[in-house]
Design a protein around this motif. Structure first.
Motif, short mmCIF file in Angstrom:
data_model
loop_
_atom_site.label_atom_id
_atom_site.label_comp_id
_atom_site.label_asym_id
_atom_site.label_seq_id
_atom_site.Cartn_x
_atom_site.Cartn_y
_atom_site.Cartn_z
N SER A 76 0.82 -1.21 0.00
CA SER A 76 0.00 0.00 0.00
C SER A 76 0.86 1.26 0.00
O SER A 76 0.38 2.32 0.37
CB SER A 76 -0.97 0.03 1.19
OG SER A 76 -2.05 0.89 0.89
N GLY A 137 -2.83 12.25 -1.11
CA GLY A 137 -4.02 11.47 -1.36
C GLY A 137 -5.12 11.83 -0.38
O GLY A 137 -6.29 12.01 -0.75
N ALA A 138 -4.75 11.96 0.89
CA ALA A 138 -5.75 12.26 1.92
C ALA A 138 -6.41 13.61 1.66
O ALA A 138 -7.60 13.79 1.89
CB ALA A 138 -5.11 12.23 3.30
N GLU A 141 -8.94 13.16 -1.01
CA GLU A 141 -10.18 12.59 -0.46
C GLU A 141 -11.06 13.69 0.14
O GLU A 141 -12.27 13.75 -0.09
CB GLU A 141 -9.87 11.59 0.65
CG GLU A 141 -9.23 10.31 0.17
CD GLU A 141 -8.78 9.45 1.34
OE1 GLU A 141 -9.42 9.48 2.41
OE2 GLU A 141 -7.78 8.73 1.18
N HIS A 169 -8.97 1.99 2.86
CA HIS A 169 -7.78 2.59 3.45
C HIS A 169 -8.18 3.45 4.65
O HIS A 169 -9.25 4.07 4.65
CB HIS A 169 -7.08 3.47 2.41
CG HIS A 169 -5.69 3.85 2.82
ND1 HIS A 169 -5.42 5.08 3.37
CD2 HIS A 169 -4.53 3.17 2.77
CE1 HIS A 169 -4.12 5.14 3.65
NE2 HIS A 169 -3.56 4.00 3.28
N ASP A 242 -11.43 5.55 -4.16
CA ASP A 242 -10.08 5.88 -3.71
C ASP A 242 -9.12 5.21 -4.69
O ASP A 242 -8.91 4.00 -4.64
CB ASP A 242 -9.86 5.36 -2.28
CG ASP A 242 -8.45 5.63 -1.77
OD1 ASP A 242 -7.53 5.74 -2.59
OD2 ASP A 242 -8.27 5.71 -0.54
N ASN A 266 -3.12 9.04 -6.38
CA ASN A 266 -1.87 9.49 -5.77
C ASN A 266 -0.81 9.54 -6.87
O ASN A 266 -0.32 8.48 -7.29
CB ASN A 266 -1.42 8.53 -4.67
CG ASN A 266 -2.18 8.74 -3.37
OD1 ASN A 266 -3.28 9.30 -3.38
ND2 ASN A 266 -1.63 8.28 -2.28
N HIS A 268 2.09 10.35 -6.52
CA HIS A 268 3.33 9.85 -5.93
C HIS A 268 3.31 8.33 -5.74
O HIS A 268 4.20 7.79 -5.13
CB HIS A 268 3.61 10.56 -4.61
CG HIS A 268 2.42 10.64 -3.69
ND1 HIS A 268 1.31 11.38 -3.98
CD2 HIS A 268 2.18 10.08 -2.50
CE1 HIS A 268 0.44 11.27 -3.01
NE2 HIS A 268 0.93 10.48 -2.09
N LYS A 269 2.29 7.65 -6.21
CA LYS A 269 2.32 6.19 -6.21
C LYS A 269 2.28 5.71 -7.65
O LYS A 269 3.09 4.90 -8.06
CB LYS A 269 1.11 5.63 -5.45
CG LYS A 269 1.11 6.00 -3.99
CD LYS A 269 -0.11 5.48 -3.28
CE LYS A 269 0.24 4.24 -2.53
NZ LYS A 269 -0.92 3.65 -1.85
C1 LIG Z 1 -5.55 3.43 -0.78
C2 LIG Z 1 -4.95 4.68 -0.23
N1 LIG Z 1 -5.74 5.76 -0.03
C3 LIG Z 1 -5.24 6.92 0.45
C4 LIG Z 1 -3.91 7.05 0.77
C5 LIG Z 1 -3.43 8.36 1.36
O1 LIG Z 1 -2.50 9.01 0.54
P1 LIG Z 1 -1.48 10.06 1.17
O2 LIG Z 1 -0.52 9.27 2.00
O3 LIG Z 1 -0.80 10.70 -0.01
O4 LIG Z 1 -2.27 11.05 1.96
C6 LIG Z 1 -3.05 5.98 0.59
C7 LIG Z 1 -1.62 6.10 0.95
O5 LIG Z 1 -0.78 5.31 0.81
C8 LIG Z 1 -3.58 4.75 0.07
O6 LIG Z 1 -2.82 3.66 -0.12
#
Ligand SMILES: Cc1ncc(COP(=O)(O)O)c(C=O)c1O
Length: 485
Positions: A76, A137-138, A141, A169, A242, A266, A268-269
């Motif tokens: 993850s 990511g958060a 959301e 998540h 998500d 994301n 960055h992923k």
């Molecule tokens: C499925 C999922 N949702 C949300 C996030 C949150 O992203 P961030 O860490 O950039 O806030 C992650 C982070 O790894 C994630 O794997």
């Protein structure tokens, strides 16, 4: 000197040492710092030379296991190799040195890059508009759920609940709560997927949205996602996807066609930029027509004459999420990554899924799988078989370091007791995967043949077994000078 003896930089400090030499000031000192802003002596000022600093940090970097050393299985988290070309693009002076307050006439190139990235992300998601503003990511959301809230308010009321499967998540329930909603958790079925009857029952006209992690944190895809979307839409709710782990299906499946109304990604992923260590990120959110008026400000627009501008004049917007427009360097890396793959970007997803399934297939005889469903980009084992020998997931993670690999994610997702969550990512070739698999197989054998070895593992790392409870309960976060240092 053995690297494991590397002392703290403070311990190298000697009075009078400096890392620079400047000529004496030959002009009058004009700007004196007001006395009330002076803090007096800095406690424990570190005086070191340039070579001290260079060697210290080089040695420290060698004490770590990192993505440049080999496969980094952290689930993850998408710890993958990020192509250097993307770094080079982000460092081009025209991008890296542009000032966020520069007038639009001087930043047309940057604005065009953002506009084009939005078009690419829109094409990949099938959704008409994308905000590039969120810097994680958060935060994406939060932007998404605030837009849902605004759209529902316009229709009559924000509603009360957000439904979230137990395989989501952890940021999802936090986001919904932060946006003013009560969370209702939906229990997964025996296959690790959403139970449609459970959803039907929970989906009332008091529900604003269903927030689904796609694929979920078990690495499993919701096959009946269209039916799920229908159930949510029938009651006037929104389906939030998500898509942090878009690398599991980017270029192969279309979120809009699945019925998703709003989805963050994301960058960055999925789209390059080193992840982890709290570095910069970007969580753009793609939205359907109903949410377009509520996009955060500013958006990037193209003028009729072909020039570009930031638009903050959007009366129905949820507002501004952050200073300036975006985490711009991350956007440059993302567009560079997308352009490198072009129409072949689905290869990213194919390889990510293939690699995770290869690991799954080659370890399934030794490590327990709670859910027997095909894996997408990551696979979640449990320590159930090793627990019979007194060995837990944390012990396995520690021992893995002796084999030269960083630990996978442990004890998450919470619905798998003793979880070992492994994400190889698309950037690993077969020899690396095999080396990791062999290490995991050797560890499984050790749990039966010499379980006592796990007690003190790892043995080969500069820092041995740490006292995690003490570290969590009594963290020492600040260095203070001692008499001996
Ligand atoms: C499925 C999922 N949702 C949300 C996030 C949150 O992203 P961030 O860490 O950039 O806030 C992650 C982070 O790894 C994630 O794997």
């Amino acid at each position: 000197m053995k690297t494991r003896d590397e002392p703290l930089i403070f311990a190298r400090s000697r009075p009078g040492k400096t890392g620079y030499s400047l000529p004496p000031l030959d002009v009058e000192e004009k700007v004196a710092i007001p006395p009330e802003l002076l803090r007096g002596e800095i406690e424990g000022e570190t005086e070191v030379s340039e070579v001290d600093v260079a060697r210290h940090f080089t040695r420290l970097s060698r004490l770590n296991l990192g993505i440049e050393d080999g496969l980094y299985p952290l689930g993850s988290c998408t710890m993958k190799h990020n192509p250097r070309i993307n770094e080079e693009m982000a460092r081009l002076p025209g991008f890296a040195a542009s000032h966020p307050c520069a007038p639009e006439s001087l930043t047309q190139g940057n604005l065009e890059l953002m506009w084009r990235l939005e078009r690419f992300l829109s094409e990949l998601t099938g959704l008409p508009r994308v905000t590039l503003t969120p810097c994680a990511g958060a935060q994406g959301e939060l932007a998404g759920i605030l837009m849902v809230r605004k759209a529902l308010e316009k229709r009559g009321g924000p509603r009360r609940y957000v439904l979230i499967p137990d395989s989501a998540h952890g940021t999802n329930p936090a986001t919904a709560t932060f946006a003013g909603y009560e969370v209702r958790e939906l229990k997964s079925n025996a296959n690790g997927r959403l139970d449609l009857h459970v959803l039907e029952e929970a989906m009332t006209d008091e529900v604003a949205a269903l927030m689904m992690t796609v694929p979920n944190t078990l690495g499993i895809f919701e096959r009946r996602i269209r039916e799920i979307a229908e159930i949510v839409h029938r009651k006037g709710g929104f389906l939030y996807g998500d898509g942090a782990n878009f690398n599991a299906f980017v270029g192969l499946a279309n979120p809009a066609a699945m019925g998703i109304d709003v989805m963050h990604m994301n960058l960055h992923k999925t789209f390059s930029t080193p992840h982890g260590g709290g570095g910069p990120g970007a969580g753009p959110v793609a939205v359907g027509e109903a949410l377009v008026p509520h996009l955060p400000i500013p958006t990037v627009e193209r003028n009729p004459d072909g020039t570009f501008r930031l638009d903050a004049d959007r009366p129905e917007s949820v507002g501004r999420l952050r200073s300036f427009s975006s985490q711009f360097g991350v956007l440059v890396r993302a567009i560079s990554y997308i352009l490198t793959y072009g129409r072949e970007i689905g290869e990213v997803a194919r390889d990510a899924v293939l690699n995770a399934n290869y690991i799954r297939a080659r370890l399934a005889d030794l490590y327990h799988l709670k859910y027997d469903a095909p894996t997408m980009h990551e696979v979640v084992f449990s320590d159930k078989r090793q627990v019979e020998h007194g060995i837990h997931n944390g012990d396995i993670a520690k021992r893995l370091m002796d084999y030269g690999f960083p630990p996978p994610t442990v004890s998450f997702p919470l619905i798998v007791a003793g979880a070992l969550m492994i994400e190889p990512t698309e950037t690993e070739g077969k020899p690396e995967l095999d080396a990791f698999i062999e290490a995991m197989r050797a560890i499984a054998r050790e749990t039966q043949e010499k379980p006592e070895i796990f007690h003190d593992a790892p043995y080969t790392t500069p820092v041995r077994r740490v006292d995690e409870v003490r570290a969590a309960k009594n963290p020492i976060l600040r260095w203070r000078p001692t008499k001996s240092s």
